[in-house]
Scaffold this active site. Structure first.
Site, PDB file in Angstrom:
ATOM      1  N   PRO A  11     -16.110 -19.298  32.880  1.00 42.02           N
ATOM      2  CG  PRO A  11     -16.639 -17.779  31.179  1.00 42.02           C
ATOM      3  CD  PRO A  11     -16.945 -19.150  31.694  1.00 42.02           C
ATOM      4  CB  VAL A  12     -13.650 -16.566  37.520  1.00 37.17           C
ATOM      5  CG1 VAL A  12     -13.852 -15.898  38.875  1.00 37.17           C
ATOM      6  CG2 VAL A  12     -13.125 -17.981  37.715  1.00 37.17           C
ATOM      7  N   GLY A  62     -22.336 -18.608  36.612  1.00 35.83           N
ATOM      8  CA  GLY A  62     -22.486 -19.509  37.758  1.00 35.83           C
ATOM      9  C   GLY A  62     -21.233 -20.266  38.145  1.00 35.83           C
ATOM     10  CB  ALA A 102     -23.414 -21.855  42.053  1.00 39.39           C
ATOM     11  CG  ASP A 124     -26.151 -18.360  40.226  1.00 39.67           C
ATOM     12  OD1 ASP A 124     -27.167 -17.965  39.623  1.00 39.67           O
ATOM     13  OD2 ASP A 124     -25.038 -17.822  40.107  1.00 39.67           O
TER      14      ASP A 124
HETATM   15  O1  PMV Z   1     -23.805 -13.308  38.134  1.00 41.03           O
HETATM   16  P1  PMV Z   1     -24.438 -14.625  38.455  1.00 41.03           P
HETATM   17  O2  PMV Z   1     -24.414 -15.604  37.366  1.00 41.03           O
HETATM   18  O3  PMV Z   1     -23.912 -15.209  39.702  1.00 41.03           O
HETATM   19  O4  PMV Z   1     -26.007 -14.365  38.660  1.00 41.03           O
HETATM   20  C1  PMV Z   1     -26.489 -13.635  39.717  1.00 41.03           C
HETATM   21  C2  PMV Z   1     -27.957 -13.431  39.642  1.00 41.03           C
HETATM   22  C3  PMV Z   1     -28.443 -12.305  40.536  1.00 41.03           C
HETATM   23  O5  PMV Z   1     -29.857 -12.271  40.399  1.00 41.03           O
HETATM   24  C4  PMV Z   1     -27.865 -10.973  40.084  1.00 41.03           C
HETATM   25  C5  PMV Z   1     -28.071 -12.522  41.988  1.00 41.03           C
HETATM   26  C6  PMV Z   1     -28.824 -13.644  42.654  1.00 41.03           C
HETATM   27  O6  PMV Z   1     -28.344 -14.100  43.692  1.00 41.03           O
HETATM   28  O7  PMV Z   1     -29.885 -14.055  42.180  1.00 41.03           O
END
Ligand code: PMV
Length: 313
Positions: free
Chosen positions: A101-102, A107, A110, A152
């Site tokens: 899911p976006v 992730g 990434a 990520d």
């Molecule tokens: O929301 P996600 O899955 O992209 O996770 C981000 C994690 C954070 O710690 C909030 C940001 C980061 O770059 O580490």
């Protein structure tokens, strides 16, 4: 040239999101039930240099040359070409699909970048090594996140549990005893960039208080690493609950996330917390394998849009 494809898994952050941006350690694991895929088909008739990008889930169907520098899909292709020093590659179509899911904290951005970097570099005959994939995916993360920590791109490139500290070499994590995680979706899309930026402005206003919370989160991640490497999985539960409370303090939880976390805890999960950027997206619950179905049902009953079970090993 034959068609080429590559895929990359989703990920869940077990401990340390947000604090990891400020130099604290965090733990993340790949989620193999979810994946992004990039498929390249040569366009024999087209002029060299012509590149078409199709990503139906995000309504992209365009020539690379018409996409702006800020577009992360275009950026992944352009970075690959410039890293390889190729300006006019054989024409191709790049199709991207994903079950991640976006804006859900799993992730997706990434994983799409990693899949594109791998597929395009392989198609051009110079497949990137993991280190280069992760480094280039980090550049694209900056478009998604603003000031990403790099967790990520690291966990998704290496597809293995990691203990991650920003700007340090990857440390893989030995999971002594596999454990079961449930990942439940609030259904609320929440871009990580906004949550990360809000935490940054709150930290600028109250640096000492925020630094203290980040340190506490870092201590939790360190304790969790010891427990995971010792096979003491039950000990992770209270650490997750505590980590969630600290994330509430920095205001990245939401009523939907708290609702799911409470439901999992009440249904007998060992621990639960939001995962990723927060505000919406997904939460995770650590469960005894025998209780997975019951906790999953409890999550769906209080409004989870989807529950994924994954075994971390
Ligand atoms: O929301 P996600 O899955 O992209 O996770 C981000 C994690 C954070 O710690 C909030 C940001 C980061 O770059 O580490």
């Amino acid at each position: 040239m034959p068609a080429t494809s590559a895929s990359a898994p989703g990920k869940a952050i077990l401990f340390g999101e947000h604090a990891v941006v400020y130099g604290q350690p965090a733990i993340a694991v790949p989620v193999h039930q979810l994946a992004a895929k990039a498929i390249i088909t040569p366009l024999i008739q087209a002029q060299s240099g012509a590149i078409r990008i199709e990503a139906p889930q995000v309504n992209v169907n365009a020539e690379l040359s018409s996409l702006p520098a800020s577009d992360p899909l275009a950026a992944a292709v352009r970075l690959t070409l410039s890293a390889l020093g190729i300006s006019a590659p054989p024409a191709f179509k790049l199709r991207i699909t994903s079950t991640i899911p976006v804006a859900g904290g799993l992730g997706s951005g990434a994983a799409v970048s990693v899949a594109i970097l791998r597929a395009v570099s392989a198609f051009l005959g110079h497949p990137f090594a993991d280190e280069q994939v992760s480094a280039l995916a980090f550049e694209i993360e900056k478009l998604h996140h603003g000031t990403p920590s790099g967790i990520d791109n690291t966990v998704i490139t290496y597809a293995t549990p990691v203990f991650y500290i920003k700007d340090q070499p990857i440390q893989t994590l030995k999971v002594a005893q596999s454990f079961t995680l449930l990942i439940a979706d609030t259904g609320v899309a929440s871009p990580t960039r906004t949550a990360v930026a809000d935490v940054r402005s709150a930290w600028e206003k109250e640096p000492a208080r925020y630094a203290q919370i980040f340190r506490q989160i870092g201590e939790i991640a360190k304790k969790a690493r010891v427990a995971i490497e010792a096979g003491d999985n039950k000990a992770l539960g209270p650490l997750m609950n505590k980590n969630h409370e600290l994330l509430q303090e920095i205001k990245v939880s939401s009523s939907e996330l708290d609702n799911l976390v409470n439901a999992a805890q009440n249904a007998g999960a060992w621990g639960a917390k939001l995962s990723g950027g927060g505000r919406g997206g997904n939460m995770i619950a650590l469960v005894d394998a025998d209780k997975a179905e019951m906790v999953s049902l409890a999550l769906m009953t209080v409004g989870a849009k989807q529950v994924i079970k994954t075994i971390v090993k």
